[in-house]
Design a protein around this motif. Structure first.
Motif, PDB file in Angstrom:
ATOM      1  N   THR A 122      -9.857 -10.545  -2.080  1.00  0.00           N
ATOM      2  CA  THR A 122      -8.749 -10.584  -3.130  1.00  0.00           C
ATOM      3  C   THR A 122      -8.722  -9.157  -3.786  1.00  0.00           C
ATOM      4  OG1 THR A 122      -9.279 -12.689  -3.536  1.00  0.00           O
ATOM      5  CG2 THR A 122      -7.806 -11.818  -5.121  1.00  0.00           C
ATOM      6  N   LEU A 123      -9.880  -8.391  -4.313  1.00  0.00           N
ATOM      7  CA  LEU A 123      -9.708  -7.218  -4.716  1.00  0.00           C
ATOM      8  C   LEU A 123      -9.258  -6.032  -3.936  1.00  0.00           C
ATOM      9  CD1 LEU A 123     -12.699  -7.161  -7.062  1.00  0.00           C
ATOM     10  CD2 LEU A 123     -10.513  -7.390  -7.898  1.00  0.00           C
ATOM     11  N   LEU A 124      -9.837  -6.215  -2.778  1.00  0.00           N
ATOM     12  CA  LEU A 124      -9.148  -5.160  -1.653  1.00  0.00           C
ATOM     13  C   LEU A 124      -7.814  -5.520  -1.583  1.00  0.00           C
ATOM     14  CD1 LEU A 124     -12.129  -5.187   1.212  1.00  0.00           C
ATOM     15  CD2 LEU A 124     -10.958  -3.231  -0.370  1.00  0.00           C
ATOM     16  N   ASN A 125      -7.187  -6.734  -1.454  1.00  0.00           N
ATOM     17  CA  ASN A 125      -5.918  -7.032  -1.118  1.00  0.00           C
ATOM     18  C   ASN A 125      -4.921  -6.313  -2.332  1.00  0.00           C
ATOM     19  OD1 ASN A 125      -6.453  -8.246   1.299  1.00  0.00           O
ATOM     20  ND2 ASN A 125      -6.299 -10.219   0.535  1.00  0.00           N
ATOM     21  N   ILE A 126      -5.481  -6.570  -3.401  1.00  0.00           N
ATOM     22  CA  ILE A 126      -4.686  -6.087  -4.854  1.00  0.00           C
ATOM     23  C   ILE A 126      -4.567  -4.563  -4.463  1.00  0.00           C
ATOM     24  CG2 ILE A 126      -4.812  -5.847  -7.257  1.00  0.00           C
ATOM     25  CD1 ILE A 126      -6.258  -8.559  -7.468  1.00  0.00           C
ATOM     26  N   TYR A 127      -5.725  -3.969  -4.236  1.00  0.00           N
ATOM     27  CA  TYR A 127      -5.620  -2.439  -3.996  1.00  0.00           C
ATOM     28  C   TYR A 127      -4.776  -1.928  -3.078  1.00  0.00           C
ATOM     29  CZ  TYR A 127      -7.947   2.213  -3.628  1.00  0.00           C
ATOM     30  OH  TYR A 127      -8.006   3.569  -3.229  1.00  0.00           O
ATOM     31  N   ASP A 128      -4.783  -2.684  -1.722  1.00  0.00           N
ATOM     32  CA  ASP A 128      -4.084  -2.158  -0.702  1.00  0.00           C
ATOM     33  C   ASP A 128      -2.736  -2.325  -1.162  1.00  0.00           C
ATOM     34  OD1 ASP A 128      -6.238  -1.629   0.631  1.00  0.00           O
ATOM     35  OD2 ASP A 128      -6.237  -3.460   1.847  1.00  0.00           O
ATOM     36  N   ARG A 129      -2.271  -3.290  -1.863  1.00  0.00           N
ATOM     37  CA  ARG A 129      -0.734  -3.862  -2.251  1.00  0.00           C
ATOM     38  C   ARG A 129      -0.277  -2.767  -2.829  1.00  0.00           C
ATOM     39  NH1 ARG A 129      -2.332  -9.286  -2.362  1.00  0.00           N
ATOM     40  NH2 ARG A 129      -2.204  -9.199  -4.766  1.00  0.00           N
ATOM     41  N   GLN A 130      -1.173  -2.078  -3.993  1.00  0.00           N
ATOM     42  CA  GLN A 130      -0.799  -1.252  -5.147  1.00  0.00           C
ATOM     43  C   GLN A 130      -0.646   0.079  -4.288  1.00  0.00           C
ATOM     44  OE1 GLN A 130       0.304  -2.392  -7.674  1.00  0.00           O
ATOM     45  NE2 GLN A 130      -0.443  -4.255  -6.983  1.00  0.00           N
ATOM     46  N   ILE A 131      -1.512   0.618  -3.216  1.00  0.00           N
ATOM     47  CA  ILE A 131      -1.470   1.566  -2.448  1.00  0.00           C
ATOM     48  C   ILE A 131       0.010   1.642  -1.635  1.00  0.00           C
ATOM     49  CG2 ILE A 131      -2.314   2.942  -0.471  1.00  0.00           C
ATOM     50  CD1 ILE A 131      -3.720   3.580  -3.043  1.00  0.00           C
ATOM     51  N   ALA A 132       0.357   0.534  -1.019  1.00  0.00           N
ATOM     52  CA  ALA A 132       1.643   0.489  -0.143  1.00  0.00           C
ATOM     53  C   ALA A 132       2.700   0.608  -1.286  1.00  0.00           C
ATOM     54  CB  ALA A 132       1.611  -0.989   0.385  1.00  0.00           C
ATOM     55  N   LEU A 133       2.644  -0.097  -2.514  1.00  0.00           N
ATOM     56  CA  LEU A 133       3.811  -0.008  -3.473  1.00  0.00           C
ATOM     57  C   LEU A 133       3.998   1.621  -3.675  1.00  0.00           C
ATOM     58  CD1 LEU A 133       5.845  -1.255  -5.339  1.00  0.00           C
ATOM     59  CD2 LEU A 133       4.117  -1.641  -6.922  1.00  0.00           C
ATOM     60  N   ILE A 134       2.788   2.360  -4.046  1.00  0.00           N
ATOM     61  CA  ILE A 134       2.940   3.536  -4.530  1.00  0.00           C
ATOM     62  C   ILE A 134       3.712   4.275  -3.279  1.00  0.00           C
ATOM     63  CG2 ILE A 134       1.716   5.578  -4.945  1.00  0.00           C
ATOM     64  CD1 ILE A 134      -0.665   3.855  -6.304  1.00  0.00           C
ATOM     65  N   LYS A 135       3.238   4.239  -2.206  1.00  0.00           N
ATOM     66  CA  LYS A 135       3.813   4.877  -1.046  1.00  0.00           C
ATOM     67  C   LYS A 135       5.447   4.703  -0.707  1.00  0.00           C
ATOM     68  CE  LYS A 135      -0.215   4.789   2.004  1.00  0.00           C
ATOM     69  NZ  LYS A 135      -0.820   4.419   3.430  1.00  0.00           N
ATOM     70  N   LYS A 136       5.860   3.276  -1.289  1.00  0.00           N
ATOM     71  CA  LYS A 136       7.179   3.089  -1.198  1.00  0.00           C
ATOM     72  C   LYS A 136       7.959   3.723  -2.168  1.00  0.00           C
ATOM     73  CE  LYS A 136      10.159  -0.885  -1.504  1.00  0.00           C
ATOM     74  NZ  LYS A 136      10.301  -2.140  -1.630  1.00  0.00           N
ATOM     75  N   ILE A 137       7.296   3.790  -3.472  1.00  0.00           N
ATOM     76  CA  ILE A 137       7.953   4.456  -4.589  1.00  0.00           C
ATOM     77  C   ILE A 137       7.944   6.080  -4.312  1.00  0.00           C
ATOM     78  CG2 ILE A 137       7.981   5.054  -7.095  1.00  0.00           C
ATOM     79  CD1 ILE A 137       6.539   2.269  -7.410  1.00  0.00           C
ATOM     80  N   VAL A 138       6.894   6.646  -3.912  1.00  0.00           N
ATOM     81  CA  VAL A 138       6.639   7.907  -3.864  1.00  0.00           C
ATOM     82  C   VAL A 138       7.866   8.565  -2.536  1.00  0.00           C
ATOM     83  CG1 VAL A 138       5.382   9.759  -2.646  1.00  0.00           C
ATOM     84  CG2 VAL A 138       4.346   8.525  -4.379  1.00  0.00           C
ATOM     85  N   SER A 139       8.253   7.552  -1.584  1.00  0.00           N
ATOM     86  CA  SER A 139       9.040   8.055  -0.558  1.00  0.00           C
ATOM     87  C   SER A 139      10.329   8.360  -1.222  1.00  0.00           C
ATOM     88  CB  SER A 139       9.029   6.972   0.514  1.00  0.00           C
ATOM     89  OG  SER A 139       9.675   5.728   0.049  1.00  0.00           O
TER      90      SER A 139
END
Length: 158
Positions: A122-139
């Protein structure tokens, strides 16, 4: 009672005096903690975005230190609460750079957290989702900022 649209409220506010607007704002601030927090940001923090980000980062650090590490249940619950607060603070600012800074800080803290998040899906999934969100915003940001944030992202993923 059904709430009217923002457009209708905007039209009505144009017909009010400064005194009436002041009264409405003060009355609004008494109803919900979030309303008061938003007004605080708009009145006192919005002119110094860097200071606001640092203040929120300090609060995030304090929340991570206060996490009950007795079980992953409590850790997950606390991490979700921290993330909710980050989203709320990012909403106050409406600046994508602020949201990215706060999420990067969150991910850094979560990655360095003991006991390790790698032992819990669960913690890994939370982390991965936030990384994906950061990438989306940064783009969607300016190229110079994209590069700076990309370097930080690579550190987190490496």
């Amino acid at each position: 009672m059904k709430a009217v649209s923002v457009v209708t409220i905007k039209k009505e506010l144009k017909h009010r005096s400064t005194e009436e607007l002041l009264e409405l704002c003060l009355r609004l601030s008494k109803f919900k903690k979030e309303n008061k927090e938003l007004l605080t940001y708009l009145l006192f923090e919005s002119h110094d975005e860097e200071g606001y980000i640092e203040t929120v980062k300090v609060e995030i650090d304090e929340q991570f230190e206060a996490i009950n590490t007795n079980s992953y249940f409590y850790i997950k619950k606390s991490v979700r609460k921290i993330l909710r607060n980050i989203k709320k603070y990012a909403r106050y600012s409406l600046k994508k750079e602020t949201e990215v800074e706060l999420l990067l800080h969150f991910c850094t803290k979560l990655k360095d957290f003991k006991p390790s998040m790698s032992k819990n899906a669960t913690l890994l999934n939370i982390y991965d989702r936030q990384i994906a969100l950061i990438k989306k915003i940064v783009s969607g940001l300016h190229e110079d900022l994209q590069y700076d944030y990309q370097v930080q992202l690579e550190d987190l993923e490496g």
